[in-house]
Motif scaffolding. Sequence first.
Motif, PDB file in Angstrom:
ATOM      1  N   MET A   1       0.835  -1.199   0.000  1.00 19.26           N
ATOM      2  CA  MET A   1       0.000   0.000   0.000  1.00 19.26           C
ATOM      3  C   MET A   1       0.873   1.254   0.000  1.00 19.26           C
ATOM      4  N   ALA A   2       1.951   1.234   0.792  1.00 17.40           N
ATOM      5  CA  ALA A   2       2.853   2.385   0.847  1.00 17.40           C
ATOM      6  C   ALA A   2       3.460   2.651  -0.520  1.00 17.40           C
ATOM      7  N   ARG A   3       3.895   1.583  -1.206  1.00 18.87           N
ATOM      8  CA  ARG A   3       4.515   1.751  -2.520  1.00 18.87           C
ATOM      9  C   ARG A   3       3.514   2.280  -3.546  1.00 18.87           C
ATOM     10  N   SER A   4       2.264   1.857  -3.402  1.00 24.49           N
ATOM     11  CA  SER A   4       1.217   2.327  -4.316  1.00 24.49           C
ATOM     12  C   SER A   4       1.048   3.845  -4.208  1.00 24.49           C
ATOM     13  N   VAL A   5       0.994   4.353  -2.977  1.00 28.16           N
ATOM     14  CA  VAL A   5       0.848   5.800  -2.770  1.00 28.16           C
ATOM     15  C   VAL A   5       2.109   6.528  -3.239  1.00 28.16           C
TER      16      VAL A   5
ATOM     17  N   SER B   1       3.965   9.745 -10.151  1.00 28.23           N
ATOM     18  CA  SER B   1       3.246   9.799 -11.429  1.00 28.23           C
ATOM     19  C   SER B   1       2.536  11.129 -11.644  1.00 28.23           C
ATOM     20  N   ARG B   2       2.248  11.851 -10.565  1.00 30.68           N
ATOM     21  CA  ARG B   2       1.556  13.143 -10.671  1.00 30.68           C
ATOM     22  C   ARG B   2       2.535  14.319 -10.704  1.00 30.68           C
ATOM     23  N   GLY B   3       3.794  13.998 -11.035  1.00 28.92           N
ATOM     24  CA  GLY B   3       4.785  15.045 -11.257  1.00 28.92           C
ATOM     25  C   GLY B   3       5.452  15.580 -10.014  1.00 28.92           C
ATOM     26  N   ASN B   4       5.335  14.853  -8.901  1.00 26.59           N
ATOM     27  CA  ASN B   4       5.955  15.301  -7.656  1.00 26.59           C
ATOM     28  C   ASN B   4       7.228  14.498  -7.360  1.00 26.59           C
TER      29      ASN B   4
END
Length: 675
Positions: free
Chosen positions: A602-606, A612-615
């Motif tokens: 779950m941690a890796r997913s977040v 992926s959102r450019g951060n």
Amino acid sequence: MWVSTVNLFSLSKFIKHHHFIALRSVSALVQLKPLSSDSDSDSGPQNTTKVVETLNRLKKKPIDALSYFDNLIKEGFLHDVCTYAAIVRILCHFRLNKELDLIFLQIIRKQNNVEFEVIDLLKALYHDGSDSFVRVSNAMVKAYVVLGMFDQVLEILFLTEHHGFVFPISSYNFFMNQLVHCGKVDTVLAVYQQLGRLGLSLNVYTYVIVLKALFKKGCLEEAFEVYREMDKAEVTPNEFAYSTFIEGLCMNGELDLGHQLLRAWAATKIPLGAFAYTVVIRGFCNDTRLEEAEGLLLFMETQGVVPDVHVYSALISGYCKFGNISKALALHSEMVSKDIKTDCVVVNLILKCFCQLGRVSEAVHQLKELEEIGIVDNISYNVVVDALCKLGRVDEAMVLFSEMKDNQMVLDVVNYTTMIYGYCLQGKLCDALILFKEMKEKGHEPDLVTYKILAVGFARCDFGQVAIDLLNDMKKQGLGPYFARDNMIIEGLCLGGKVKEAEAFFHSLQEKCLENYSAMFNGYCHADYSEKAFQLFMRISKQGFSVSKGSIFKLLNSLCINGDNAKAKMLFDRILTLNLEPSKIMYSKLIGSCCHAGEMGMARSVFDILISRGNTPNLMTYTMMINGYRKVNCMQKAFELFKDMKRQGITPDDVTYKILFNIHSKINLKSSSSS
């Protein structure tokens, strides 16, 4: 020429190319109609002649002349072009611009039975002299702009040549500048395109106004093109032109280019004032580049440009923003030592910084010192009073509040509301009501914030009916939509720990709107009812449910603290589907909670969503992930993340190295035991 300086820089590296705006012709902007001819006076030529003669006799007494003119209107006299021209000449001669504006508003609105058009008056005044006609045309433009009648100005400005005269360029400049302030930049550019057709000689102010419009649209390439046109026309830029260009670059994200141009122009002895330096210094401060900002201040002085209060205000604001009060104070002392008069803006920045750092007593001391030399205002006091109230030091706040009265300062709604808030925080509701009553007696009408503070205060202290009465009074005053009253009661009860009462009130509402659900959600979050808040959010978020990010983060934080990471992840996913971009703190909180619980999938997913959102994950996020993999014995993944962190240019700290040392130790221990 000076434009060559611009070419020293590879503009293509700094500016994305924009297609130049397809300017519409003025004829496409307005539906033109034939202008009227001189109208005949209904009052008869003899009466008109007498009125004009009387006004001419009063031409050295403009107030008497205006009073005579107005009294005739009250008596039913119908002024015509001749009498209006006579009074306008007098007002122009004495530069009574406000009165002149009102005259044109009368004519345009057709007040007092005016039966002629503005163009008729302009024709009558055209040969009075250029200075007088400029004043008249500016008053005309301003009146039309105030009334929002932009198309009518265009019609007059671009068709009057058919009546034998053309407006001076200053009139077009004045109109375009008004358009810029109103945000009508496309119309500005259309007017600019048409000016060449009239054969007018454009001056530096024309070009500057067009530049302001282009920078507002973010059209940097076109702004450079206008500067080149200015050079071809052999119009010499002034200090305002250079400053406008530098400011435009900075406001469009080209701070470094603006800085380079500033230094290049300064090196060639081009005149630059303090404002040009201020906009770049402010840009550096906003970009947390404080050392560069100070360096530019020193450079500015070497160029013989004297810094003013605005330059120092930008620097002091920058240091206060990051809590460096000692540096802010040093700069303030330096400013005063140079005989640069400080102002309330600078003082309030320093006081606010003291309060944000929790050093309220020092803020009080500073306030006292500054009050003695007369450099404080209502905002100065309010900053300190608010800080004292939030710390529960209401009696000290009241002393300052009383001092404001003793010093004959005019208190406003904000000052009263701040003090009322302090009393409500302490549960001193009688004192709050007394102050509320005093505020109304002094002629200060309470606003939505005042009512909300009182209502929440009474609701929290189990005086629900008083809160409802207050909110009913608010409703009678026409403040806020109907649902605002109900929401205040719901949130107020929850803040007071009375969640059941809030639920009962919420369910009693016959017609609930989304704002009511939002209030109930906020109430649950404030009261730490995370389960109910979660269920409510998930149930109605698909219906356009709108809540503050603060409440969502509070719920996410609560779920993580309770170790309910599954629900926290569900909440996080729902936030994403609603296009509510989570803050970096939300990412960090959820990743940390999952790592702590060993839920690394779950941690890796977040973590992957964050990237992926450019951060770019920060040091703390990387360190949490590496430590999480260590705890579940995924050493290879921990090392891969460490390498990725280094590739991103993030320097590990002692904590990161300590975790890696622990991983190495485990690997070495495992290798030794296996051999």
